[in-house]
Design an enzyme around this catalytic site. Structure first.
Site, PDB file in Angstrom:
ATOM      1  CB  VAL A 100     -17.371 -25.188   9.133  1.00  0.00           C
ATOM      2  CG1 VAL A 100     -17.570 -26.266   8.084  1.00  0.00           C
ATOM      3  CG2 VAL A 100     -16.586 -24.019   8.559  1.00  0.00           C
ATOM      4  CE  LYS A 102     -18.690 -23.975  20.512  1.00  0.00           C
ATOM      5  NZ  LYS A 102     -17.659 -24.215  19.491  1.00  0.00           N
ATOM      6  CB  THR A 162      -9.896 -25.029   5.077  1.00  0.00           C
ATOM      7  OG1 THR A 162     -11.178 -24.532   4.725  1.00  0.00           O
ATOM      8  CG2 THR A 162      -8.906 -24.700   3.982  1.00  0.00           C
ATOM      9  CD  GLU A 190     -16.003 -23.738   4.740  1.00  0.00           C
ATOM     10  OE1 GLU A 190     -16.768 -22.899   4.239  1.00  0.00           O
ATOM     11  OE2 GLU A 190     -14.920 -23.463   5.278  1.00  0.00           O
ATOM     12  CG  PHE A 191     -16.369 -23.283  -1.719  1.00  0.00           C
ATOM     13  CD1 PHE A 191     -15.055 -22.934  -1.984  1.00  0.00           C
ATOM     14  CD2 PHE A 191     -16.790 -24.573  -2.038  1.00  0.00           C
ATOM     15  CE1 PHE A 191     -14.175 -23.835  -2.575  1.00  0.00           C
ATOM     16  CE2 PHE A 191     -15.924 -25.483  -2.631  1.00  0.00           C
ATOM     17  CZ  PHE A 191     -14.607 -25.116  -2.900  1.00  0.00           C
ATOM     18  CB  ALA A 249     -10.660  -0.459  -3.376  1.00  0.00           C
ATOM     19  N   GLY A 250     -10.744  -1.578  -0.351  1.00  0.00           N
ATOM     20  CA  GLY A 250     -11.021  -1.331   1.061  1.00  0.00           C
ATOM     21  C   GLY A 250      -9.758  -1.315   1.886  1.00  0.00           C
ATOM     22  CB  CYS A 261     -11.423 -18.143   5.058  1.00  0.00           C
ATOM     23  SG  CYS A 261     -12.601 -19.266   5.783  1.00  0.00           S
ATOM     24  CE  LYS A 307      -8.441 -20.991   9.131  1.00  0.00           C
ATOM     25  NZ  LYS A 307      -8.561 -22.209   8.368  1.00  0.00           N
TER      26      LYS A 307
HETATM   27  C1  UDX Z   1     -14.427 -16.276   2.544  1.00  0.00           C
HETATM   28  C2  UDX Z   1     -14.819 -16.896   1.182  1.00  0.00           C
HETATM   29  O1  UDX Z   1     -15.626 -15.980   0.449  1.00  0.00           O
HETATM   30  C3  UDX Z   1     -15.542 -18.210   1.391  1.00  0.00           C
HETATM   31  O2  UDX Z   1     -15.838 -18.805   0.146  1.00  0.00           O
HETATM   32  C4  UDX Z   1     -14.610 -19.125   2.201  1.00  0.00           C
HETATM   33  O3  UDX Z   1     -15.142 -20.373   2.398  1.00  0.00           O
HETATM   34  C5  UDX Z   1     -14.286 -18.470   3.535  1.00  0.00           C
HETATM   35  O4  UDX Z   1     -13.673 -17.210   3.292  1.00  0.00           O
HETATM   36  P1  UDX Z   1     -15.599 -14.850   4.449  1.00  0.00           P
HETATM   37  O5  UDX Z   1     -14.288 -14.883   5.140  1.00  0.00           O
HETATM   38  O6  UDX Z   1     -16.819 -15.104   5.239  1.00  0.00           O
HETATM   39  O7  UDX Z   1     -15.615 -15.922   3.239  1.00  0.00           O
HETATM   40  O8  UDX Z   1     -15.764 -13.391   3.843  1.00  0.00           O
HETATM   41  P2  UDX Z   1     -15.806 -12.672   2.425  1.00  0.00           P
HETATM   42  O9  UDX Z   1     -17.136 -12.083   2.231  1.00  0.00           O
HETATM   43  O10 UDX Z   1     -15.274 -13.523   1.360  1.00  0.00           O
HETATM   44  O11 UDX Z   1     -14.803 -11.463   2.709  1.00  0.00           O
HETATM   45  C6  UDX Z   1     -13.457 -11.674   3.117  1.00  0.00           C
HETATM   46  C7  UDX Z   1     -12.733 -10.359   3.327  1.00  0.00           C
HETATM   47  O12 UDX Z   1     -12.494  -9.709   2.097  1.00  0.00           O
HETATM   48  C8  UDX Z   1     -13.481  -9.350   4.184  1.00  0.00           C
HETATM   49  O13 UDX Z   1     -12.552  -8.741   5.059  1.00  0.00           O
HETATM   50  C9  UDX Z   1     -14.032  -8.360   3.184  1.00  0.00           C
HETATM   51  O14 UDX Z   1     -14.223  -7.086   3.726  1.00  0.00           O
HETATM   52  C10 UDX Z   1     -12.935  -8.377   2.141  1.00  0.00           C
HETATM   53  N1  UDX Z   1     -13.388  -7.983   0.800  1.00  0.00           N
HETATM   54  C11 UDX Z   1     -14.228  -8.796   0.100  1.00  0.00           C
HETATM   55  C12 UDX Z   1     -12.928  -6.819   0.217  1.00  0.00           C
HETATM   56  O15 UDX Z   1     -12.151  -6.048   0.829  1.00  0.00           O
HETATM   57  N2  UDX Z   1     -13.305  -6.520  -1.056  1.00  0.00           N
HETATM   58  C13 UDX Z   1     -14.145  -7.316  -1.777  1.00  0.00           C
HETATM   59  O16 UDX Z   1     -14.431  -6.976  -2.925  1.00  0.00           O
HETATM   60  C14 UDX Z   1     -14.628  -8.495  -1.175  1.00  0.00           C
END
Ligand code: UDX
Length: 434
Positions: free
Chosen positions: A11, A35, A122, A151-152, A255-256, A263, A266
């Site tokens: 971040v 680092k 966060t 942050e998002f 779906a997965g 994020c 946690k």
């Molecule tokens: C997420 C949030 O999107 C972000 O706004 C926040 O600040 C941090 O957490 P990130 O963890 O980078 O970001 O990944 P993201 O793309 O959101 O995916 C999270 C998880 O959900 C992944 O394991 C992804 O495979 C899964 N996922 C996402 C699904 O299984 N199905 C989906 O439709 C979308």
């Protein structure tokens, strides 16, 4: 404008580099000497598309620098951002705020002129208030205003998310704090980014509520996928048909094998804990956490069932280990549950990931790391697609068939065309599709 960014993690680095790109003078400070040395030498410790270029250009132009010395970083700063880690505390799932409070205390002691201390990490609702109390204790004379600016950022897309956000959330209690933060984000006015100005507690909660909602959304469609399998329906079309309703929206209905990452797991846990403690239990979030954990285990069982109930002595090719594509991040990746479970059941694992640097240390010792997807598939009895990297989409089912010994394919991301794989002679299974 001048900004000190505390924490050269994911971040901090992304936010620091992006603020510098906005024209702000940014100094990123981290306690880890190696680092900081690496960053000064132009080496980026994480994999994030576009970040190396953004960092090097802004360092070259003199807007971005790195140091281990907090006072140096804070020299003349209008705002100091806390971007240190907030991992889950062992045992109770609460966010561990020790790094946040330690950094806030150092800032309070080092502060000279007026500044805004902003949490970017966060942090649970109420943390900003605790930071205010800490400052009042340590340095009652200091002119420090506390603010929250969550942050998002999605990994793999973080720079785009920072530069073209859906919204910017600013939680603060004084005009000065709002002004400083609004000025930092001024370049976004051009693209009419909505700015949500609110209280500190509200800003803190927006971040958790947004992440928890997305986790619920994913878990919901995962459960619908299970139902589709029993009912003979197609989750892909269910998601599309639902998502076209503007109130629902099409995103995050894929779906997965269960969500992972730094994020969602946690933050859902921390939100559930806070909600419980404050006497307003978020039971939907609690159920989501449990369902997602169970799902990862169920994915391994699904592979075993597809192999006729036993994988002992069978070679299984696993494609994609990171929690999602375009990152080397392994935090809470489904592979961390699925692969060890298959290995324990006696499977021989041939794994391939385009960014295996962290995965190498985290997979069971006997895992064979292949050099490509086809190399992983070589002689395998079954193929499991766990993370949908783009390079896997173009794999030819015919070539895979010719390379593999067996004919079982489990596409846990619905990335492939069922018909093409069946025509190539595979027993092909995906998630929630007939
Ligand atoms: C997420 C949030 O999107 C972000 O706004 C926040 O600040 C941090 O957490 P990130 O963890 O980078 O970001 O990944 P993201 O793309 O959101 O995916 C999270 C998880 O959900 C992944 O394991 C992804 O495979 C899964 N996922 C996402 C699904 O299984 N199905 C989906 O439709 C979308």
């Amino acid at each position: 404008m001048r900004v000190a960014m505390i924490g050269a993690g994911y971040v901090g680095l992304v936010s620091g580099a992006c603020f510098a790109e906005f024209g702000v003078d940014v100094c990123v400070v981290d306690t880890e000497v190696s680092k900081v040395e690496a960053l000064r030498a132009g080496r980026i410790p994480i994999y994030e598309p576009g970040l190396d270029k953004l960092v090097s250009e802004n360092v070259r132009d003199g807007r971005l620098s790195f140091t281990t010395d907090l006072s140096e970083a804070m020299e003349g700063a209008d705002a100091v951002f806390l971007a240190v880690g907030t991992p889950s505390r062992r045992g109770d799932g609460h966010a561990d705020l020790s790094y946040v409070f330690a950094a806030a205390e150092q800032v309070a002691r080092a502060a000279k002129g007026p500044l805004v201390l902003v949490t970017k990490s966060t942090v649970p609702v109420g943390t900003g208030r605790q930071i205010q109390e800490l400052i009042a204790r340590v340095r009652p004379d200091a002119e420090i205003e506390v603010a929250s600016n969550p942050e998002f950022l999605r990994e793999g897309n973080a720079i785009g998310d920072f530069m073209r956000p859906d919204r910017v959330v600013i939680g603060a209690e004084s005009d000065r704090a709002f002004q400083v933060l609004r000025r930092l984000y001024r370049p976004l006015y051009l693209i009419e980014t909505p700015i949500v100005q609110t209280g500190i507690e509200t800003a803190e909660l927006i971040k958790y509520a947004a992440n928890a909602f997305l986790a619920v959304k994913i878990t919901f469609i995962n459960q619908m996928a299970d139902l589709c399998e029993k009912a003979g329906a197609d989750v892909h079309d269910v998601a599309r048909g639902m998502g076209l309703d503007g109130r629902i929206g099409r995103k995050f209905l894929h779906a997965g094998p269960g969500y992972g990452g730094s994020c969602f797991p946690k933050d859902t846990l921390a939100l559930a804990r806070t909600a419980q403690e404050l006497g307003a239990p978020a039971t939907i979030v609690e159920q989501t956490i449990a369902a997602n954990e169970a799902r990862k285990e169920a994915m391994a069982e699904r592979v075993i069932a597809a192999m006729g109930g036993s994988v002992a002595g069978k070679t299984i090719a696993v494609l994609g280990l990171t929690f999602k594509p375009e990152t080397d991040d392994m935090r809470d990746a489904p592979s961390l549950v699925v692969v060890p479970k298959l290995a324990q059941a006696g499977a021989i694992i041939r794994a391939y990931d385009p960014q295996p640097s962290h995965a190498r240390q985290l997979m069971p010792a006997a895992t064979h790391f292949a050099e490509s997807a086809l190399d992983a598939a070589d002689g395998a009895d079954a193929l499991v697609l766990l993370t949908e990297w783009n390079e896997f989409r173009a794999l030819s089912p015919e070539r895979l068939k010719a390379t593999m010994a067996g004919n079982t394919v489990l596409d846990l991301r619905n990335a492939w065309d069922p018909q093409a794989f069946r025509e190539a002679g595979f027993q092909y299974q995906s998630i929630g599709r007939p």
